[in-house]
Design an enzyme around this catalytic site. Structure first.
Site, mmCIF file in Angstrom:
data_model
loop_
_atom_site.group_PDB
_atom_site.id
_atom_site.type_symbol
_atom_site.label_atom_id
_atom_site.label_comp_id
_atom_site.label_asym_id
_atom_site.label_seq_id
_atom_site.Cartn_x
_atom_site.Cartn_y
_atom_site.Cartn_z
ATOM 1 N N CYS A 29 -10.578 16.605 -31.762
ATOM 2 C CA CYS A 29 -9.967 17.689 -31.009
ATOM 3 C C CYS A 29 -11.067 18.595 -30.469
ATOM 4 O O CYS A 29 -12.245 18.440 -30.798
ATOM 5 C CB CYS A 29 -8.988 18.484 -31.877
ATOM 6 S SG CYS A 29 -9.765 19.320 -33.281
ATOM 7 N N CYS A 32 -13.305 20.237 -32.931
ATOM 8 C CA CYS A 32 -14.419 19.422 -33.425
ATOM 9 C C CYS A 32 -15.628 19.554 -32.503
ATOM 10 O O CYS A 32 -16.766 19.717 -32.968
ATOM 11 C CB CYS A 32 -13.997 17.957 -33.525
ATOM 12 S SG CYS A 32 -12.641 17.637 -34.670
ATOM 13 N N ASP A 452 -10.033 15.011 1.611
ATOM 14 C CA ASP A 452 -10.877 14.068 2.350
ATOM 15 C C ASP A 452 -10.072 13.588 3.548
ATOM 16 O O ASP A 452 -8.835 13.593 3.526
ATOM 17 C CB ASP A 452 -11.250 12.898 1.440
ATOM 18 C CG ASP A 452 -11.912 11.765 2.211
ATOM 19 O OD1 ASP A 452 -12.934 12.017 2.866
ATOM 20 O OD2 ASP A 452 -11.384 10.640 2.163
#
Length: 791
Positions: A29, A32, A452
């Protein structure tokens, strides 16, 4: 420990610094990742560390006195494993270390959890509702069904919880492990307790009426649903590195080097050196950025520029790695090789942008470090309080356990994955693929959408749009002669003309003596007539006079951004054909809807200014940035962000991938390149551009649902924990309440399945002010695109 060679730090860093990348395993997660980053920063005050959960890497700039071994030791002390990233690094020891292995690892456990959870849930509910159906030893059957789920399937949560406990930390895994363990522990206790007691209290009657105090399906549900969410997250992380792999695949693997004596030998592309001459045959990739010294060929630059029209390359012209020679043989002198090529630069841009965007932490992970200790303290205080008050041990234990169970983070853990799964299912029906939480977190703040041009706003395919003939020349006759000559060429404009001719004037006659005129046009003999196609200057050079009417129409079309082709035979101009990359019919409606959502559209392209302005005017876009080199597209995005804008980028080509990755919200057209798709947060599986505002609205609705789920999950815990501590909830009711909380979260998430792709007013988003958007001055070099004209 393998030897690590220091690499120069990025430009601007102190000379006494070096840069290293570590591959970190075991993170589950955002908490961490934050823990690893914090631990690395404690090694030395001069360390700057950025840990990416998405790519499972730690990018560290450190003083030269700090060794890689010290950094790896710091990660190990935090409770994770690490090794130097790179082609020479050994594989991680753990079976679930790599992203792809993690997906397989979680898939196996999720499948087993589903296999046992479904019958366990059905049997438990049936026996609870209909006690008459209970049979001797039915509790043991439930235990047998629950054990594989609670022990083997939930092992990743248990292992992470133990690892966190060893290092004095808490995370979502700690909450899940505690909840599953508590539910199973109480079930086994209740089974033996209720079977052996002769007297039955009111509490026991309530427990017995609800299934004998056994609610193992709760533990199985927690494990199954959270594994599903973790599995999805692992898949998203696994795809994070695919963008770099897709870009790297565009590079040539070998190259034919031309020796001083004229001999040719094929070597690996990474052995090519600056100044070497190499040969590129039709259909081969160009291995390095360089200069053409001999030969002529149309070069397909779409892999790098996204533009559909191949450009001509002849002696003196520059070519870039990753592009493809189409029609002729080239001899090229290598100017930039290996990591110095534009293609390699694009790979680095995508990698850096993805590492930056992976730093967002989720709310549940941020609070878990505080929530878990508070729950444990509350349970311990409840147990102690009841004992001090003179209550029986069973009563005190029941109240303490109820606190632990009622605070089990099932709803908290389901808040995000349940909404995400529902959104993905509905999105798939609408042609939208949500890749991860970043899309949801970014959608609510986006104010600018950059498109684009080629392949996104336009179809990406050249086609005949208009045609005008001279007097006494018929339309079908013009197409028949022009199509016959162009059928012999593989040029994009030729293909558009021959396709139109084959559709309207088939069958086409054969063309004799075909000759391509690079940069000008083509010629051939059809039915005895000398047919010439090309620019006006080609006809002028042959002494062919273009009538004023045809010349005026040609000028009008060219100003509108179209490419024009004159057709003549027998020394007379017979007509002119306009060829263009068609605008997608859905583009104007999509732009209008984006404005309704309070968003500002911008057109970004490597094409010329006139063509870009023409396309933008047709679809209703006011702001245009044209003539932008591939690497500069990402710079445009970052400059917009530096000016305070939250930017979404919509693209389809390899050249769009860095910009898509750098944007706050990346959207890739599903028919685009793998690199663009892998770099994006939202994948648009339909060509209808109205899917862009639909995708943003779906992402916003999903984010709103997640916020509501989290608010309910936290609110439920805040209200229920005191009730459990005061003895108003026994463990069984606590488990039922916890399950109902999860049901409410899932039900709220399933409302996303009713999402309708319909126009809507923005949710409090300000409408764009009148005037033009201040556009950035791009610092990266801007190159003029290849002339989209004729051969």
């Amino acid at each position: 420990m393998q030897e690590v060679s220091a690499r120069p730090a990025p430009a601007g860093s102190a000379p006494a610094q070096w840069r290293v990348e570590l591959s970190v395993s075991g993170m589950t997660c955002a908490a961490c990742a934050a823990r690893v980053e914090k631990r690395l920063s404690l090694v030395d005050p001069g360390i700057a560390a950025a840990v990416s959960l998405a790519t499972e890497t730690a990018t560290i700039t450190a003083p030269r006195a700090v060794s890689a071994e010290a950094l790896i030791a710091a990660v190990t002390e935090a409770g994770y494993t690490a090794e130097v990233a790179g082609p020479g690094a050994p594989a991680a020891a753990q079976p679930e270390s790599g992203p792809d292995s993690q997906v397989r690892y979680l898939r196996r456990r999720l499948m087993l959890a589903l296999i046992f959870f479904v019958p366990l849930s059905d049997l438990s509910i049936s026996l609870s509702l209909f006690p008459a159906y209970r049979f001797p030893g039915w509790q043991w059957v439930l235990v047998a069904l629950a054990a594989p789920v609670a022990l083997w399937a939930a092992w990743p949560f248990h292992r992470a919880a133990v690892r966190n406990a060893r290092h004095g930390a808490c995370s979502m895994d700690t909450l899940v492990s505690l909840g599953v363990t508590a539910a199973c522990g109480w079930s086994v206790y209740a089974m033996f307790h209720l079977d052996r007691r002769s007297g039955v209290s009111a509490f026991q009657e309530l427990a017995h009426a609800s299934g004998g105090g056994i609610y193992l399906e709760v533990a199985a549900a927690v494990t199954t649903f959270l594994l599903a969410g973790r599995f999805y997250e692992a898949r998203a992380r696994s795809s994070a590195g695919a963008a770099m792999r897709a870009l790297a695949a565009a590079a040539a693997r070998d190259v034919c080097v031309l020796g001083a004596d004229g001999t040719e030998r094929r070597i690996p592309a990474d052995q090519l050196e600056r100044g070497d001459l190499f040969v590129v045959r039709p259909g081969e990739k160009i291995a390095a950025d360089g200069e053409v010294v001999a030969g002529e060929s149309a070069v397909d630059r779409s892999m790098m520029t996204g533009e559909p029209v191949p450009g001509e390359a002849a002696a003196g012209d520059s070519v870039v790695a990753g592009t493809i020679a189409v029609s002729g043989r080239l001899v090229v002198r290598a100017v930039r090789v290996g990591p110095d090529t534009q293609l390699a630069h694009l790979v680095r841009l995508v990698s850096e942008a993805q590492a930056d965007k992976a730093a967002i932490q989720r709310l549940a992970d941020r609070v878990s470090g505080v929530f878990v200790p508070l729950v444990l303290v509350a349970a311990a205080l409840t147990l102690a309080g009841w004992l001090i008050a003179g209550a029986p041990a069973e009563r005190a234990f029941s109240a303490g356990l109820a606190v632990l169970i009622i605070a089990c983070p099932c709803a908290l853990g389901l808040a995000t994955p349940a909404a995400l799964v529902a959104a993905c299912g509905r999105g798939a029906q609408l042609g939208i693929f949500v890749k991860g939480h970043q899309a949801l977190e970014s959608s609510g703040v986006v104010d600018t959408v950059v498109f684009d041009k080629t392949g996104t706003v336009t179809t990406g395919h050249m086609a005949v749009t208009e045609l005008v003939t001279a007097p006494e020349t018929g339309r079908l006759e013009l197409l028949r002669y022009a199509g016959a000559v162009e059928h012999a060429s593989e040029h994009a404009i030729a293909a558009a003309i021959s396709t139109a001719a084959a559709t309207e004037a088939a069958p086409l006659p054969a063309a004799d003596g075909f000759q391509a005129l690079p940069g000008l046009g083509a010629r051939g003999v059809v039915d005895g007539h000398q047919v010439v196609l090309g620019r006006e200057k080609l006809l002028a050079g042959l002494g062919i006079i273009v009538p004023a009417g045809l010349a005026a129409r040609c000028a009008q079309w060219e100003q509108a951004g179209r490419t024009t082709v004159f057709v003549s035979w027998d020394g007379q101009a017979r007509g002119v054909i306009a060829v263009a990359d068609d605008i997608k019919p859905s583009a104007p409606a999509a732009v209008t809807e984006l404005r309704r959502l309070g968003l500002r559209p911008v057109l970004l392209t490597g094409d010329n200014e006139a063509t870009a302005r023409a396309v933008a005017g047709t679809v209703g876009i006011d702001d245009v940035i044209a003539g932008v080199a591939p690497a500069a597209k990402a710079a445009v995005i970052t400059d917009l962000q530096a000016n305070g804008h939250k930017v979404a980028m919509v693209g389809d080509g390899v050249n769009d991938a860095p910009a898509i990755a750098a944007a706050d919200l990346g959207l890739a057209v599903g028919a685009g390149t793998d690199a663009a798709i892998c770099a994006a947060d939202l994948i648009l599986l339909r060509e209808d551009l109205r899917i862009v505002p639909d995708a943003i609205k779906l992402a916003r609705a999903t984010l709103k649902t997640i916020r509501r789920n989290l608010a309910w999950a936290f609110g439920y815990n805040i209200a229920a924990v005191p009730l459990a501590a005061l003895g108003f909830l026994n463990p069984l009711i606590a488990a039922a309440a916890m399950t109902m909380s999860s049901v409410l979260v899932v039900a709220n998430s399933l409302r996303l399945r009713r999402f309708r792709a319909a126009p809507a007013e923005p949710d409090g988003a300000p409408r764009p002010a009148a005037g033009r958007l201040p556009l950035p001055r791009v610092g990266a070099p801007v190159v003029e695109p290849a002339d989209p004209g004729l051969r």
